[in-house]
Scaffold this motif. Structure first.
Motif, PDB file in Angstrom:
ATOM      1  N   TYR A  69      19.602   7.647  -2.718  1.00 17.40           N
ATOM      2  CA  TYR A  69      19.200   8.773  -3.556  1.00 17.40           C
ATOM      3  C   TYR A  69      19.932   8.757  -4.897  1.00 17.40           C
ATOM      4  CZ  TYR A  69      23.536  11.412  -2.680  1.00 17.40           C
ATOM      5  OH  TYR A  69      24.848  11.826  -2.628  1.00 17.40           O
ATOM      6  N   GLN A  70      21.014   7.991  -4.985  1.00 19.57           N
ATOM      7  CA  GLN A  70      21.777   7.891  -6.231  1.00 19.57           C
ATOM      8  C   GLN A  70      21.251   6.803  -7.167  1.00 19.57           C
ATOM      9  OE1 GLN A  70      25.649   7.388  -4.336  1.00 19.57           O
ATOM     10  NE2 GLN A  70      26.224   9.453  -4.956  1.00 19.57           N
ATOM     11  N   ASP A  71      20.214   6.089  -6.748  1.00 15.78           N
ATOM     12  CA  ASP A  71      19.650   5.018  -7.559  1.00 15.78           C
ATOM     13  C   ASP A  71      18.719   5.620  -8.612  1.00 15.78           C
ATOM     14  OD1 ASP A  71      18.429   2.860  -8.685  1.00 15.78           O
ATOM     15  OD2 ASP A  71      17.592   2.060  -6.827  1.00 15.78           O
ATOM     16  N   ASN A  72      19.224   5.761  -9.840  1.00 16.50           N
ATOM     17  CA  ASN A  72      18.440   6.322 -10.933  1.00 16.50           C
ATOM     18  C   ASN A  72      17.921   5.238 -11.875  1.00 16.50           C
ATOM     19  OD1 ASN A  72      18.807   8.960 -10.042  1.00 16.50           O
ATOM     20  ND2 ASN A  72      20.707   9.207 -11.192  1.00 16.50           N
ATOM     21  N   SER A  73      17.759   4.035 -11.364  1.00 21.46           N
ATOM     22  CA  SER A  73      17.270   2.944 -12.190  1.00 21.46           C
ATOM     23  C   SER A  73      15.764   3.089 -12.433  1.00 21.46           C
ATOM     24  CB  SER A  73      17.549   1.607 -11.509  1.00 21.46           C
ATOM     25  OG  SER A  73      16.809   1.506 -10.294  1.00 21.46           O
ATOM     26  N   ASN A  74      15.262   2.284 -13.376  1.00 22.06           N
ATOM     27  CA  ASN A  74      13.835   2.294 -13.685  1.00 22.06           C
ATOM     28  C   ASN A  74      13.112   1.192 -12.919  1.00 22.06           C
ATOM     29  OD1 ASN A  74      13.949   4.426 -15.655  1.00 22.06           O
ATOM     30  ND2 ASN A  74      14.957   2.971 -17.016  1.00 22.06           N
ATOM     31  N   THR A  75      13.368   1.140 -11.613  1.00 21.62           N
ATOM     32  CA  THR A  75      12.804   0.068 -10.795  1.00 21.62           C
ATOM     33  C   THR A  75      12.059   0.595  -9.565  1.00 21.62           C
ATOM     34  OG1 THR A  75      14.890  -0.129  -9.564  1.00 21.62           O
ATOM     35  CG2 THR A  75      14.616  -1.543 -11.507  1.00 21.62           C
ATOM     36  N   HIS A  76      11.759   1.874  -9.563  1.00 22.19           N
ATOM     37  CA  HIS A  76      11.077   2.450  -8.412  1.00 22.19           C
ATOM     38  C   HIS A  76       9.564   2.244  -8.525  1.00 22.19           C
ATOM     39  CE1 HIS A  76      14.843   4.262  -7.069  1.00 22.19           C
ATOM     40  NE2 HIS A  76      15.052   4.582  -8.334  1.00 22.19           N
ATOM     41  N   SER A  77       8.875   2.342  -7.400  1.00 24.62           N
ATOM     42  CA  SER A  77       7.496   1.860  -7.322  1.00 24.62           C
ATOM     43  C   SER A  77       6.517   2.903  -6.797  1.00 24.62           C
ATOM     44  CB  SER A  77       7.422   0.634  -6.398  1.00 24.62           C
ATOM     45  OG  SER A  77       8.272  -0.390  -6.828  1.00 24.62           O
ATOM     46  N   ILE A  78       5.248   2.625  -7.074  1.00 30.20           N
ATOM     47  CA  ILE A  78       4.139   3.229  -6.351  1.00 30.20           C
ATOM     48  C   ILE A  78       3.393   2.091  -5.682  1.00 30.20           C
ATOM     49  CG2 ILE A  78       1.960   4.473  -6.513  1.00 30.20           C
ATOM     50  CD1 ILE A  78       3.137   5.971  -8.911  1.00 30.20           C
ATOM     51  N   ILE A  79       3.186   2.213  -4.396  1.00 30.86           N
ATOM     52  CA  ILE A  79       2.458   1.203  -3.642  1.00 30.86           C
ATOM     53  C   ILE A  79       1.196   1.823  -3.053  1.00 30.86           C
ATOM     54  CG2 ILE A  79       4.515  -0.166  -3.106  1.00 30.86           C
ATOM     55  CD1 ILE A  79       4.616   1.122  -0.360  1.00 30.86           C
ATOM     56  N   GLU A  80       0.183   0.986  -2.851  1.00 33.00           N
ATOM     57  CA  GLU A  80      -1.032   1.457  -2.198  1.00 33.00           C
ATOM     58  C   GLU A  80      -1.110   0.872  -0.798  1.00 33.00           C
ATOM     59  OE1 GLU A  80      -5.890   1.888  -2.663  1.00 33.00           O
ATOM     60  OE2 GLU A  80      -4.758   0.766  -4.200  1.00 33.00           O
ATOM     61  N   ILE A  81      -1.373   1.738   0.176  1.00 32.49           N
ATOM     62  CA  ILE A  81      -1.555   1.306   1.559  1.00 32.49           C
ATOM     63  C   ILE A  81      -3.043   1.038   1.765  1.00 32.49           C
ATOM     64  CG2 ILE A  81      -1.163   1.869   3.981  1.00 32.49           C
ATOM     65  CD1 ILE A  81       1.399   1.793   2.268  1.00 32.49           C
ATOM     66  N   ASN A  82      -3.413  -0.232   1.894  1.00 34.39           N
ATOM     67  CA  ASN A  82      -4.823  -0.583   2.048  1.00 34.39           C
ATOM     68  C   ASN A  82      -5.263  -0.579   3.503  1.00 34.39           C
ATOM     69  OD1 ASN A  82      -5.284  -1.142  -0.795  1.00 34.39           O
ATOM     70  ND2 ASN A  82      -3.892  -2.873  -0.472  1.00 34.39           N
ATOM     71  N   LYS A  83      -4.357  -0.898   4.382  1.00 30.24           N
ATOM     72  CA  LYS A  83      -4.637  -0.880   5.810  1.00 30.24           C
ATOM     73  C   LYS A  83      -3.316  -0.995   6.548  1.00 30.24           C
ATOM     74  CE  LYS A  83      -5.604  -5.863   5.869  1.00 30.24           C
ATOM     75  NZ  LYS A  83      -4.497  -6.324   6.701  1.00 30.24           N
ATOM     76  N   ILE A  84      -3.337  -0.700   7.819  1.00 30.89           N
ATOM     77  CA  ILE A  84      -2.132  -0.826   8.644  1.00 30.89           C
ATOM     78  C   ILE A  84      -1.973  -2.273   9.066  1.00 30.89           C
ATOM     79  CG2 ILE A  84      -1.011  -0.101  10.775  1.00 30.89           C
ATOM     80  CD1 ILE A  84      -1.211   2.069   8.624  1.00 30.89           C
TER      81      ILE A  84
END
Length: 383
Positions: free
Chosen positions: A367-382
């Motif tokens: 939670y302390q990681d304030n870098s500009n490296t976070h993501s949005i991922i799409e779940i296409n299937k399990i």
């Protein structure tokens, strides 16, 4: 008799985020069809964007773009197909300290007529420290402007700020608040901390709230970071416990959910004694040790059949997606399934398109990681 459901585990060892690649699929072809019906193999998970600074709220907008808040104060629209990010606002008064910053967001239900966006953020008032503010912006010319404060001076801290938002079909704004690190404030009806609040869309108090003249809809909460309205009209939250008893709660108007005097279900003499003094509601599901539950949705699409007609929740500490099956009347959780265990780091938020596409905001390994490296991922299937 109520049962306490528990899972066991250990605190995770920080690991690098892992994403499926084209080379993986080329060596192990996936026989499953494209969810859109094209018949071509697809990756189970794809990365849409990976340059975000702690994405907190992720929602599918009425313009068919993903809208995201970043804890440093930025609000953006993201093309769900190309990943192109367009900033629509940077709130310079945001105070980002550990878990605080720019947090929850929701659109007006009639966005074409009333192009309003509601957001919550923490700020430093210069005298007593951090506070929280609920505001409304107007969206025009591809930007947000005209900040209007709807509710101010909500207790805040570097921890336990709640801040999830939704708007009900009868156009009431529901907001979660955390105890802001002061547990007893959750039982104090004069404080807005540790509550579920209910407002009119102009910031006024609804005439039919449980307590006349009060925003408080329910109380005795520690830090609810998931909030969803079930198709049957029931309101559910996911809530952080201390070292035990993360919770799923079904919210009833005017009721007390016990924190800090009750954790999870009522199963100790002290908890029983407290419950005898107030109208207390037990959680419908618990995790001990804690898993750090975050956003909560109810999935109704056929696109990912494993999740259909279930509560689906993103999890931070245990780095999972959890699907929960409710009983017929929605009063109990009768089954739990976990997915993507520790494969994509901390999972903060989940957004669903009208066609059932699933997008998840990741939060790295701390939670302390304030870098500009976070993501949005799409779940296409399990997988």
């Amino acid at each position: 008799m109520k049962k306490i459901f528990k899972i066991t585990g250990i605190i995770f060892i920080s690991s690098l985020l892992f994403y499926c690649s084209d080379s993986d699929n080329s060596t192990n072809p996936d026989p499953d069809p494209d969810p859109d019906g094209g018949g071509e193999p697809v990756e189970a998970v794809t990365t849409l964007i990976n340059t975000l600074n702690v994405p907190w709220e992720l929602i599918w907008g009425p313009d068919d773009f993903l809208w995201v808040t970043e804890r440093n104060g930025k609000i953006s629209r993201i093309d769900p197909d190309s990943g192109k990010q367009t900033e629509v606002m940077e709130i310079t008064s945001v105070a980002q300290v550990q878990e605080s910053g720019l947090l929850g967001m929701v659109h007006h239900p009639d966005f074409n007529t009333n192009p309003f966006v509601y957001v919550v953020y923490t700020y430093d008032n210069g005298t007593s420290g951090l506070l929280e503010r609920l505001v409304r912006y107007r969206f025009e010319n591809n930007a947000l402007s005209n900040e209007t404060t709807l509710l101010d001076n909500i207790p805040a801290n570097s921890i336990h700020n709640g801040s999830r938002l939704l708007i009900t079909p009868d156009e009431h704004l529901i907001m979660t608040t955390g105890d802001a690190g002061s547990a007893n404030s959750s039982q104090d009806m004069s404080s807005l901390a540790g509550k579920i609040l209910r407002l009119n869309l102009d910031g006024s108090i609804p005439n039919d709230n449980p307590t006349p003249g009060s925003y408080v809809y329910s109380y005795g909460h520690r830090n609810a970071q998931g909030l969803v309205l079930h198709p049957n009209g029931s309101l559910y939250i996911s809530e952080h416990g201390p070292s035990s008893d993360d919770e799923i709660n079904r919210i009833e108007a005017g009721k007390n959910y016990g924190w800090p005097d009750i954790r999870g279900v009522i199963d100790t003499p002290n908890e029983e004694a407290f419950a005898n003094t107030t109208t207390t509601v037990e959680s419908i599901y618990n995790w001990t040790p804690t898993i750090a539950p975050s956003d909560l949705i109810y999935y109704t699409s056929d696109r990912i059949p494993e999740w259909k007609n279930k509560l689906v929740m993103t999890v931070l500490k245990e780095q999972q997606v959890i699907a929960l099956t409710l009983n017929a009347d929605g009063t109990e959780v009768i089954n739990e399934e976990t997915f993507f265990d520790r494969k994509y780091g901390r999972l903060r938020d989940i957004a669903i398109s009208p066609s059932g596409r699933v997008f998840i905001a990741t939060n790295g390994t701390s939670y302390q990681d304030n870098s500009n490296t976070h993501s949005i991922i799409e779940i296409n299937k399990i997988e």
